[in-house]
Scaffold this motif. Structure first.
Motif, PDB file in Angstrom:
ATOM      1  N   PRO A 152      37.594  51.511  19.365  1.00 34.94           N
ATOM      2  CA  PRO A 152      38.103  51.341  20.730  1.00 34.94           C
ATOM      3  C   PRO A 152      37.302  50.275  21.463  1.00 34.94           C
ATOM      4  O   PRO A 152      36.085  50.173  21.290  1.00 34.94           O
ATOM      5  N   VAL A 153      38.002  49.473  22.261  1.00 29.73           N
ATOM      6  CA  VAL A 153      37.360  48.370  22.975  1.00 29.73           C
ATOM      7  C   VAL A 153      37.789  48.407  24.438  1.00 29.73           C
ATOM      8  O   VAL A 153      38.967  48.651  24.746  1.00 29.73           O
ATOM      9  N   ALA A 154      36.859  48.157  25.334  1.00 28.44           N
ATOM     10  CA  ALA A 154      37.156  48.105  26.766  1.00 28.44           C
ATOM     11  C   ALA A 154      36.737  46.762  27.336  1.00 28.44           C
ATOM     12  O   ALA A 154      35.588  46.345  27.174  1.00 28.44           O
ATOM     13  N   MET A 155      37.672  46.090  27.978  1.00 29.72           N
ATOM     14  CA  MET A 155      37.394  44.852  28.695  1.00 29.72           C
ATOM     15  C   MET A 155      37.308  45.184  30.181  1.00 29.72           C
ATOM     16  O   MET A 155      38.172  45.872  30.727  1.00 29.72           O
ATOM     17  N   THR A 156      36.268  44.723  30.838  1.00 35.70           N
ATOM     18  CA  THR A 156      36.177  44.884  32.285  1.00 35.70           C
ATOM     19  C   THR A 156      35.818  43.547  32.919  1.00 35.70           C
ATOM     20  O   THR A 156      35.055  42.768  32.351  1.00 35.70           O
ATOM     21  N   TYR A 157      36.380  43.304  34.094  1.00 35.05           N
ATOM     22  CA  TYR A 157      36.139  42.069  34.833  1.00 35.05           C
ATOM     23  C   TYR A 157      35.631  42.453  36.221  1.00 35.05           C
ATOM     24  O   TYR A 157      36.329  43.124  36.980  1.00 35.05           O
ATOM     25  N   THR A 158      34.418  42.023  36.533  1.00 34.50           N
ATOM     26  CA  THR A 158      33.801  42.396  37.797  1.00 34.50           C
ATOM     27  C   THR A 158      33.546  41.166  38.652  1.00 34.50           C
ATOM     28  O   THR A 158      32.743  40.302  38.275  1.00 34.50           O
ATOM     29  N   PRO A 159      34.222  41.063  39.806  1.00 33.93           N
ATOM     30  CA  PRO A 159      33.960  39.918  40.688  1.00 33.93           C
ATOM     31  C   PRO A 159      32.627  40.073  41.397  1.00 33.93           C
ATOM     32  O   PRO A 159      32.269  41.169  41.840  1.00 33.93           O
ATOM     33  N   ARG A 160      31.874  39.003  41.473  1.00 31.47           N
ATOM     34  CA  ARG A 160      30.589  39.012  42.166  1.00 31.47           C
ATOM     35  C   ARG A 160      30.588  37.897  43.212  1.00 31.47           C
ATOM     36  O   ARG A 160      30.907  36.745  42.918  1.00 31.47           O
ATOM     37  N   ARG A 161      30.248  38.260  44.435  1.00 31.70           N
ATOM     38  CA  ARG A 161      30.231  37.276  45.514  1.00 31.70           C
ATOM     39  C   ARG A 161      29.000  36.384  45.395  1.00 31.70           C
ATOM     40  O   ARG A 161      27.882  36.860  45.203  1.00 31.70           O
ATOM     41  N   MET A 162      29.243  35.096  45.505  1.00 32.15           N
ATOM     42  CA  MET A 162      28.174  34.120  45.400  1.00 32.15           C
ATOM     43  C   MET A 162      27.908  33.498  46.775  1.00 32.15           C
ATOM     44  O   MET A 162      28.663  33.731  47.729  1.00 32.15           O
ATOM     45  N   PRO A 163      26.864  32.694  46.899  1.00 31.66           N
ATOM     46  CA  PRO A 163      26.603  32.016  48.184  1.00 31.66           C
ATOM     47  C   PRO A 163      27.803  31.183  48.638  1.00 31.66           C
ATOM     48  O   PRO A 163      28.588  30.715  47.829  1.00 31.66           O
ATOM     49  N   PHE A 164      27.955  31.040  49.924  1.00 31.15           N
ATOM     50  CA  PHE A 164      29.016  30.246  50.539  1.00 31.15           C
ATOM     51  C   PHE A 164      30.404  30.861  50.293  1.00 31.15           C
ATOM     52  O   PHE A 164      31.413  30.165  50.328  1.00 31.15           O
ATOM     53  N   GLY A 165      30.436  32.168  50.063  1.00 26.38           N
ATOM     54  CA  GLY A 165      31.715  32.855  49.962  1.00 26.38           C
ATOM     55  C   GLY A 165      32.431  32.729  48.633  1.00 26.38           C
ATOM     56  O   GLY A 165      33.522  33.256  48.458  1.00 26.38           O
ATOM     57  N   ARG A 166      31.842  32.075  47.676  1.00 24.16           N
ATOM     58  CA  ARG A 166      32.494  31.910  46.386  1.00 24.16           C
ATOM     59  C   ARG A 166      32.334  33.164  45.541  1.00 24.16           C
ATOM     60  O   ARG A 166      31.402  33.938  45.715  1.00 24.16           O
ATOM     61  N   LYS A 167      33.277  33.377  44.602  1.00 24.99           N
ATOM     62  CA  LYS A 167      33.226  34.542  43.736  1.00 24.99           C
ATOM     63  C   LYS A 167      33.112  34.136  42.275  1.00 24.99           C
ATOM     64  O   LYS A 167      33.664  33.122  41.858  1.00 24.99           O
TER      65      LYS A 167
END
Length: 253
Positions: free
Chosen positions: A149-164
């Motif tokens: 079994p395999v799980a893919m996860t995508y986690t957005p992380r906020r960067m400086p100047f509002g970028r993700k």
């Protein structure tokens, strides 16, 4: 064959690692040699890129036939790309075609390959984990190949100047052995039980909410009515198993 390794180590691989910094966990659960089925959730078209990047071995996916059709230079380039990337075309348009896809997957496993499969049958319409199709169970029963079994996860992380920045995490679970069901390939109750066990392990690894209806059915209703996935799911009943339930998923859907 050479094109696959070129994409992995020269063209796509280094860029994907630099941009998304994928992290892998549990790679030791993937057999170093011999056949195995990598059964994964399916959140994005990029899933087929990040899973193989996590492994030393080559992964073969069953890809929908549309990726290998098309006219002119564009069609030719697309065929060359997906063929060189190790994808095998399948036709998903009928129950007969679904049986052919399963036989293709079995042939790949009999050659000792790592076969990547998305049991949900399509990308998740809303990030939840949907009911799995039993083609993965049929392949495991007929070949004796373990299912990882395999799980893919995508986690957005906020960067400086509002970028993700999206961080990718690939989790490989412990191999599932279904040898206790040897000789029962074709028994729809056994195949459903195996598939549900696989989906439970994927759910545990991914942390997703599970929905006991088919994702493709939800997408079809969403397109027809304009309703949200949650609204569609609330009106659907868990389906009875049918022959078409066996079809394995393609590269993306």
């Amino acid at each position: 064959m050479l094109f696959y390794w070129f994409l992995k180590f020269v063209a796509i691989g280094p860029l994907a690692k630099l941009a998304f910094r994928p992290r892998a966990e549990g790679r030791e659960h993937v057999p170093a040699q011999g056949a195995a089925i990598l059964a994964s959730n399916h959140l994005a078209a990029s899933d087929w890129v990040f899973m193989p990047l996590s492994l030393r071995r080559r992964v073969t996916f069953l890809a929908k036939a549309e990726y290998f059709t098309g006219r002119g230079v564009k069609g030719l380039l697309r065929r060359l790309f997906f063929s060189g990337a190790g994808q095998v075309p399948i036709d998903r348009s009928s129950a007969t075609a679904a049986e052919g896809a399963i036989r293709t997957g079995i042939r790949m496993l009999e050659q000792g390959r790592l076969l990547g499969i998305y049991p949900e049958g399509t990308r998740s319409p809303d990030g939840r984990l949907y009911r799995g199709k039993t083609g993965v169970a049929r392949m495991a029963l007929e070949t004796g190949a373990p299912v990882v079994p395999v799980a893919m996860t995508y986690t957005p992380r906020r960067m400086p100047f509002g970028r993700k920045l999206v961080r990718v995490h690939v989790r490989f679970g412990e191999p599932l052995d279904f040898s206790r069901y040897e000789g029962l390939a074709g028994d729809r109750f056994v195949e459903r039980s195996i598939t549900d066990e696989i989906m439970y392990e994927i759910m545990t690894l991914s942390g997703q909410e599970y929905v006991d209806v088919y994702g493709a059915q939800v997408k079809k209703r969403m397109d027809a009515t304009g309703a949200s996935a949650s609204d569609v799911v609330s009106r659907l009943e868990p389906p009875a198993d049918e022959a078409g339930d066996r079809a394995p998923d393609s590269l993306a859907g």
